[in-house]
Enzyme design. Sequence first.
Site, PDB file in Angstrom:
ATOM      1  N   HIS A  10     142.511  27.430  33.048  1.00  0.00           N
ATOM      2  CA  HIS A  10     141.411  27.682  33.967  1.00  0.00           C
ATOM      3  C   HIS A  10     141.948  27.881  35.387  1.00  0.00           C
ATOM      4  CE1 HIS A  10     137.761  26.901  36.251  1.00  0.00           C
ATOM      5  NE2 HIS A  10     137.064  26.978  35.126  1.00  0.00           N
ATOM      6  N   GLU A  62     137.662  31.235  31.917  1.00  0.00           N
ATOM      7  CA  GLU A  62     137.974  31.536  33.321  1.00  0.00           C
ATOM      8  C   GLU A  62     139.464  31.396  33.606  1.00  0.00           C
ATOM      9  OE1 GLU A  62     135.256  28.919  35.465  1.00  0.00           O
ATOM     10  OE2 GLU A  62     133.597  30.247  34.969  1.00  0.00           O
ATOM     11  N   GLU A  78     137.085  35.042  39.684  1.00  0.00           N
ATOM     12  CA  GLU A  78     135.996  34.270  40.292  1.00  0.00           C
ATOM     13  C   GLU A  78     136.270  34.034  41.780  1.00  0.00           C
ATOM     14  OE1 GLU A  78     135.242  30.578  38.280  1.00  0.00           O
ATOM     15  OE2 GLU A  78     133.987  29.848  39.915  1.00  0.00           O
ATOM     16  N   CYS A  80     135.651  31.475  43.464  1.00  0.00           N
ATOM     17  CA  CYS A  80     136.241  30.131  43.607  1.00  0.00           C
ATOM     18  C   CYS A  80     137.742  30.123  43.319  1.00  0.00           C
ATOM     19  CB  CYS A  80     135.567  29.134  42.664  1.00  0.00           C
ATOM     20  SG  CYS A  80     133.931  28.646  43.213  1.00  0.00           S
ATOM     21  N   CYS A 146     128.751  27.264  42.087  1.00  0.00           N
ATOM     22  CA  CYS A 146     129.988  26.889  42.786  1.00  0.00           C
ATOM     23  C   CYS A 146     130.373  27.898  43.864  1.00  0.00           C
ATOM     24  CB  CYS A 146     131.121  26.719  41.783  1.00  0.00           C
ATOM     25  SG  CYS A 146     131.330  28.125  40.677  1.00  0.00           S
ATOM     26  N   CYS A 147     130.283  29.203  43.545  1.00  0.00           N
ATOM     27  CA  CYS A 147     130.884  30.196  44.443  1.00  0.00           C
ATOM     28  C   CYS A 147     130.208  30.272  45.820  1.00  0.00           C
ATOM     29  CB  CYS A 147     130.917  31.562  43.782  1.00  0.00           C
ATOM     30  SG  CYS A 147     132.008  31.642  42.341  1.00  0.00           S
TER      31      CYS A 147
HETATM   32 ZN   LIG Z   1     132.725  29.640  41.563  1.00  0.00          ZN
END
Ligand SMILES: [Zn+2]
Length: 389
Positions: A10, A62, A78, A80, A146-147
Site C-alpha cells: 500500500h 492501492e 492517490e 494521499c 482522506c484526500c
Molecule cells: Zn487519500
Amino acid sequence: MTQQATAVGHAVRATYLYSAMTDVAGLSGDTAYGAAVDRLWADVVAKRLYVTGGIGSRGVVEAFGEDYELPNRNAYTETCASIGNALWGHRMFLLRGEGRYVDVLERILYNGYLSGVSLGGTRFFYQNPLESAGESDRTDYFEVACCPSNLARMMAQLPGLIYARRGDDVFVNLFIGSRTRVQAGGASVAIAQTTRYPWDGTVRLAIDPDRPTTMALRVRVPGWSRNEALPSDLYRFAESSREAVALRVNGKGEPVTLDQGYLVLRRRWTAGDTVELRLPMPVRRLLANGGVQEDRGRVALQRGPLMYAVEGIDHAGHALNLVLPPGAPLATSFRAGLLGGVQVITGTARVVDAAGAAPRDVPMLAIPYYAWNNRGRGEMAVWIPTAPR
Ligand SMILES: [Zn+2]
C-alpha cells in the site's frame, strides 16, 4: 554487492512507514535504518515514480506495482500517496541535507499533489491519472475522505518546507514568495524571497541580519535546471539545454558551484545584501526509461518544475489522437485569461483521423497538468506519441 530493497504494498501506508523509519534513523543515528531508507527511496525514484511525482500505480490494494509498472490511463496515484511521498522526501532531506530529495518533493508539489484539487478549491481527485478518455472528473466529496483533508493539511504545512537550518547553514529549498527569520552565526537573520516562480525562474533573496554575521546560504539549484530530470535514470530530457543558471550577489555575477544540489554562499552577510538566482526555463521534452512500456514512443513536456498535459477542449474535443513529432518547434507564453493565469506551451501537432488516413497538422496547446479537468470532462494526455500508432 549492493543490497537491493523494493517498495511494495500500500503506497500511502508505505510512505508514512518510511517517514517514521527516516525519523528513527535521524533521531537515533541508527545506520541500519538510514541505509534501509536510502535503498527504498532509490528504488521508488528509479522504478516507481510517475513523471508527475505520483506513486501507487495499482488500484488493487492501492499498491506500488512491479518495476516500471506505470500505466497512464489506469494510474491510481492517490493524492494521499503523493502527499506521503512528499513528506517522506522532506524527512530524507532533513536526514541527508541533499537537494535531490527536494527536487522530487517539488515535482510532487507542482504536479501530482496540486492536481488533487480544482482551481476553485472545492473539488478533488482521489486518483490522479496521466491520461483520460473523459472518464475522470473531480468530485466534491468521497466516502473515504482522506484526500481532501490530507490535501488541506499539506497546504497548511507548505510554509514549513520552504526554508531549513542546520547549524549556521540556512537552506532555501522552495521558491515561493515568503518572509522568514532564522538564527544563524549568532545573529537574527531576516530573509525575504520575491519570485514569480513557477512561471519565471528569477528568484530574489533579501538577506538582513540584525548585525553582520558569517553563515552559509544554501540555495537549491533544481535538477531540471541542470539537465537532470530526476535523480535516477527513470526519466531524462530528450536534449541538453545550454542555458546556464546565473547567480548575482549584491548585483555582481558570481560562479555557480554546487554542493549536493545547492549553491553555497558562505560569507559575511550584512543588512541590505541581495542574492539573485536565474533558473532558465526553456520548454523541455522528457523521455521515459525503456522499461516503462506505456511511455515507449512517447514524449512528455516540462517547463520549470511543471509537467504539461494536452486536453480535448483545446483540440476540437480530442487529445488522444495527437502526435508530436520529435523536433517540432515549441513555444511558450503566459495566458492571463486561461485557468486563472497559466504559462502554456504551443506548437504544431499532427492528427490522424482514422487508420490509414493522411495526417494533418493542428495547433497544439499544452496546459500545466495540475490545471486539467477544470473546464469539464474530456480527453487528456501527459505522454504524447511521437509517431502515428
Ligand atoms: Zn487519500
